[in-house]
Design a protein around this motif. Structure first.
Motif, PDB file in Angstrom:
ATOM      1  N   THR A 393      -5.716 -49.079  18.591  1.00 27.64           N
ATOM      2  CA  THR A 393      -5.816 -47.497  18.417  1.00 27.64           C
ATOM      3  C   THR A 393      -6.554 -46.829  17.107  1.00 27.64           C
ATOM      4  O   THR A 393      -7.181 -45.765  17.247  1.00 27.64           O
ATOM      5  CB  THR A 393      -4.397 -46.880  18.565  1.00 27.64           C
ATOM      6  N   TRP A 396      -9.959 -47.108  17.729  1.00 25.12           N
ATOM      7  CA  TRP A 396     -10.756 -46.121  18.704  1.00 25.12           C
ATOM      8  C   TRP A 396     -10.538 -44.634  17.809  1.00 25.12           C
ATOM      9  O   TRP A 396     -11.836 -44.076  18.074  1.00 25.12           O
ATOM     10  CB  TRP A 396      -9.713 -46.091  19.773  1.00 25.12           C
ATOM     11  N   VAL A 397      -9.966 -44.382  17.248  1.00 31.10           N
ATOM     12  CA  VAL A 397      -9.858 -43.208  16.350  1.00 31.10           C
ATOM     13  C   VAL A 397     -11.005 -43.172  15.240  1.00 31.10           C
ATOM     14  O   VAL A 397     -11.958 -42.192  15.320  1.00 31.10           O
ATOM     15  CB  VAL A 397      -8.530 -43.047  15.397  1.00 31.10           C
ATOM     16  N   GLN A 399     -13.925 -44.919  15.638  1.00 33.47           N
ATOM     17  CA  GLN A 399     -15.167 -45.186  16.269  1.00 33.47           C
ATOM     18  C   GLN A 399     -15.735 -44.181  17.474  1.00 33.47           C
ATOM     19  O   GLN A 399     -16.489 -44.198  18.095  1.00 33.47           O
ATOM     20  CB  GLN A 399     -15.309 -46.530  16.866  1.00 33.47           C
ATOM     21  N   ARG A 400     -14.425 -43.252  17.731  1.00 28.93           N
ATOM     22  CA  ARG A 400     -14.527 -42.232  18.803  1.00 28.93           C
ATOM     23  C   ARG A 400     -15.893 -41.549  18.714  1.00 28.93           C
ATOM     24  O   ARG A 400     -16.586 -41.078  19.740  1.00 28.93           O
ATOM     25  CB  ARG A 400     -13.556 -41.519  19.021  1.00 28.93           C
ATOM     26  N   SER A 401     -15.973 -40.840  17.615  1.00 24.55           N
ATOM     27  CA  SER A 401     -17.051 -39.907  17.527  1.00 24.55           C
ATOM     28  C   SER A 401     -18.589 -40.676  17.570  1.00 24.55           C
ATOM     29  O   SER A 401     -19.340 -40.138  18.316  1.00 24.55           O
ATOM     30  CB  SER A 401     -17.117 -39.299  16.126  1.00 24.55           C
ATOM     31  N   GLN A 404     -18.821 -41.421  21.475  1.00 25.69           N
ATOM     32  CA  GLN A 404     -19.011 -40.384  22.362  1.00 25.69           C
ATOM     33  C   GLN A 404     -20.487 -39.819  22.102  1.00 25.69           C
ATOM     34  O   GLN A 404     -21.075 -39.351  23.111  1.00 25.69           O
ATOM     35  CB  GLN A 404     -18.161 -39.222  21.683  1.00 25.69           C
ATOM     36  N   TRP A 416     -14.881 -41.953  30.800  1.00 26.36           N
ATOM     37  CA  TRP A 416     -14.461 -41.545  29.367  1.00 26.36           C
ATOM     38  C   TRP A 416     -12.923 -41.859  28.987  1.00 26.36           C
ATOM     39  O   TRP A 416     -12.508 -42.497  28.081  1.00 26.36           O
ATOM     40  CB  TRP A 416     -14.815 -40.520  28.931  1.00 26.36           C
ATOM     41  N   GLU A 420     -11.258 -44.702  27.016  1.00 23.52           N
ATOM     42  CA  GLU A 420     -10.175 -44.231  25.953  1.00 23.52           C
ATOM     43  C   GLU A 420      -9.017 -45.325  26.060  1.00 23.52           C
ATOM     44  O   GLU A 420      -8.327 -45.932  25.224  1.00 23.52           O
ATOM     45  CB  GLU A 420      -9.814 -43.061  26.097  1.00 23.52           C
ATOM     46  N   GLN A 424      -7.566 -48.065  23.461  1.00 21.40           N
ATOM     47  CA  GLN A 424      -6.223 -47.943  23.131  1.00 21.40           C
ATOM     48  C   GLN A 424      -5.076 -49.094  23.105  1.00 21.40           C
ATOM     49  O   GLN A 424      -4.452 -49.726  22.646  1.00 21.40           O
ATOM     50  CB  GLN A 424      -5.466 -46.551  23.294  1.00 21.40           C
ATOM     51  N   ALA A 430     -13.079 -51.095  20.240  1.00 23.32           N
ATOM     52  CA  ALA A 430     -14.072 -49.968  19.915  1.00 23.32           C
ATOM     53  C   ALA A 430     -15.171 -50.471  18.953  1.00 23.32           C
ATOM     54  O   ALA A 430     -16.135 -50.015  19.024  1.00 23.32           O
ATOM     55  CB  ALA A 430     -13.118 -49.041  19.283  1.00 23.32           C
ATOM     56  N   SER A 434     -18.980 -50.345  19.459  1.00 27.97           N
ATOM     57  CA  SER A 434     -20.088 -49.617  19.258  1.00 27.97           C
ATOM     58  C   SER A 434     -21.110 -50.465  18.551  1.00 27.97           C
ATOM     59  O   SER A 434     -22.137 -50.083  18.614  1.00 27.97           O
ATOM     60  CB  SER A 434     -19.274 -48.791  17.984  1.00 27.97           C
TER      61      SER A 434
END
Length: 464
Positions: A393, A396-397, A399-401, A404, A416, A420, A424, A430, A434
């Motif tokens: 989690t 993910w938080v 690397q999310r930007s 995306q 998407w 996610e 998670q 993540a 990336s």
């Protein structure tokens, strides 16, 4: 702030900007003189207890505090924490019209900040125990205050505009600014925003999107119940919170700070989802070079994104000034001022000639750039290794930007959401994803990697 700004940038301490003590409301129930709150934004949890005998800070109090912090920095962050100024100078910096009503508003604002006392709690897990504890510290906006006021025929107390106004910043606030734990706010944007709630929301949002390494999130998602407390909104109902935020959202979108502001869901499950306008991202190498010259990290990021073509000239100018006059007291400030106010400076002849000296300085700068690139890569590698040890989690938080940005044109909304969920749960890590996408981009095979990712997603989604 309708008047032309006196400075392109304003200084603001980061932690106090995140506490949510100053409400973004223009008006507030002044009978409420104490409250407690706890909220989490961007992985940071705050527990706040506040006592405000003359009413909770709100409205222009954000502008007042930022102006005083800016004057504190402009005066070299004096060790005694005192700022000696005038009400006229503070009002000018705030962009308010020169009239008695605004000197009255400024008097009330300073008093609200002075009388406010805050107890801040930081959550911690005790060593060798599952117990959660709180480390608490008492802080204040202002510790000292000296001013002269007068009453007009209507018995409206106003500050004397020309008398000395002396304000001592709170010990923790001043020490934090002195240590560089601050953000540089876009003065031009602040003066374009007409209403105090929009300026307050910009300040709060900018503080919470700031990462510990100085980078800024391109998106911010916060449960509305948490965001209400972080922005100091006092309404409990989500529809009233939406209404309070709506006008500020529109102003921030109109002034190209936000690309979009959407509140998803209803009731207690509502989430505020912000996408920030795409400004040219700063070259990390230029940021490192500016940091090496003494520019604070946030300001270096802003300057590198705004003036990438002039950073080299600015650094050459600094080197030339150091050779000419010896040591420069504030090299970072000189470089920043050179970039922001080029008309103030006459480029010395030796900065541009003779050619042999210029070539030598360019070679030196090239070497510095190589070293800076190596440092940036080392920092990025170390950051990724640290993230790999984090939970799925947390990865993910973080690397999310990035994901995306690389995938939003290639994955449907359903894909998407599936990605996610897998990330998670840890089925897809993540950080590894990336890294593989960045590597594929470098090898010009990104489309193949994305197709591989789609096949990894659920079969029904992979062919949408």
């Amino acid at each position: 702030m309708p008047n032309k700004p006196k400075t392109p940038n304003l200084h603001d301490e980061l932690n106090f900007a995140r506490f949510g003590v100053i409400s973004m409301h223009s008006r507030i129930d002044q009978q409420i003189t104490s409250w407690q709150t706890e909220f989490t934004v961007n992985g940071r949890t705050f527990r706040i207890e506040a006592i405000t005998p003359v009413g909770r800070p709100h409205g222009i109090d954000t502008d007042t505090l930022v102006s005083l912090e800016t004057l504190f920095v402009a005066n070299g962050c004096p060790e005694d924490n005192w700022v000696h100024t005038t009400a006229y100078e503070v009002r000018e910096l705030m962009g308010l019209a020169n009239n008695g009503e605004n000197y009255h508003r400024l008097r009330q604002s300073i008093r609200r900040l002075y009388f406010t006392s805050i107890l801040v709690g930081r959550k911690t897990t005790l060593t060798r125990s599952q117990k959660v504890a709180w480390d608490n510290v008492g802080v204040r906006f202002l510790d000292g205050l000296r001013y002269r006021d007068s009453e007009d025929d209507g018995e409206l107390s106003t500050l004397d505009s020309d008398a000395t106004l002396s304000i001592r910043l709170g010990e923790q606030l001043a020490a934090s600014i002195r240590a560089g734990i601050s953000q540089v706010l876009d003065g031009q944007l602040l003066y374009q925003l007409e209403q105090p709630p929009a300026r307050a929301l910009y300040r709060t949002m900018q503080a919470h999107r700031r990462q510990d390494d100085g980078t800024l999130l391109s998106e911010l998602r916060v449960p509305l119940t948490e965001w209400r407390q972080a922005t100091g909104l006092t309404a409990d109902r989500s529809d009233l919170v939406r209404r309070a935020l709506e006008a500020a959202h529109q102003e921030l979108i109109a002034n190209r700070y936000l690309e979009s502001a959407v509140i998803e869901g209803r009731g207690k499950k509502a989430v505020a989802h912000y996408t920030f306008a795409d400004v040219n991202a700063a070259d990390p190498v230029l940021v490192v070079l500016l940091r090496q010259a003494g520019v604070a990290v946030t300001r270096a990021t802003i300057l590198a994104s705004r003036y990438p073509d002039r950073v080299e000239t600015a650094l050459q100018f600094l080197a030339s000034r150091q050779r000419t006059v010896g040591s420069v007291r504030n090299p970072g400030g000189l470089v920043a001022d050179f970039l922001e106010r080029p008309d103030k400076y006459e480029i010395l002849q030796e900065v541009v000639s003779p050619e042999s000296q210029l070539q030598e300085r360019r070679q030196l700068l090239k070497q510095q750039k190589v070293a800076a690139e190596h440092l940036v890569q080392q920092q990025a590698d170390a950051h990724l290794e640290q993230l790999r040890a984090a939970s799925p989690t947390e990865q993910w938080v973080a690397q999310r930007s990035t994901l995306q940005l690389m995938l939003k044109k290639h994955l449907s909304a359903a894909q998407w959401q599936e990605l996610e969920a897998l990330a998670q749960r840890g089925d897809i890590l993540a950080v590894d994803l990336s890294s593989s996408l960045i590597e594929a981009t470098a090898k010009s095979c990104l489309s193949d990697r994305i197709e591989q990712l789609k096949r990894h997603l659920s079969p029904l989604l992979a062919f949408q």
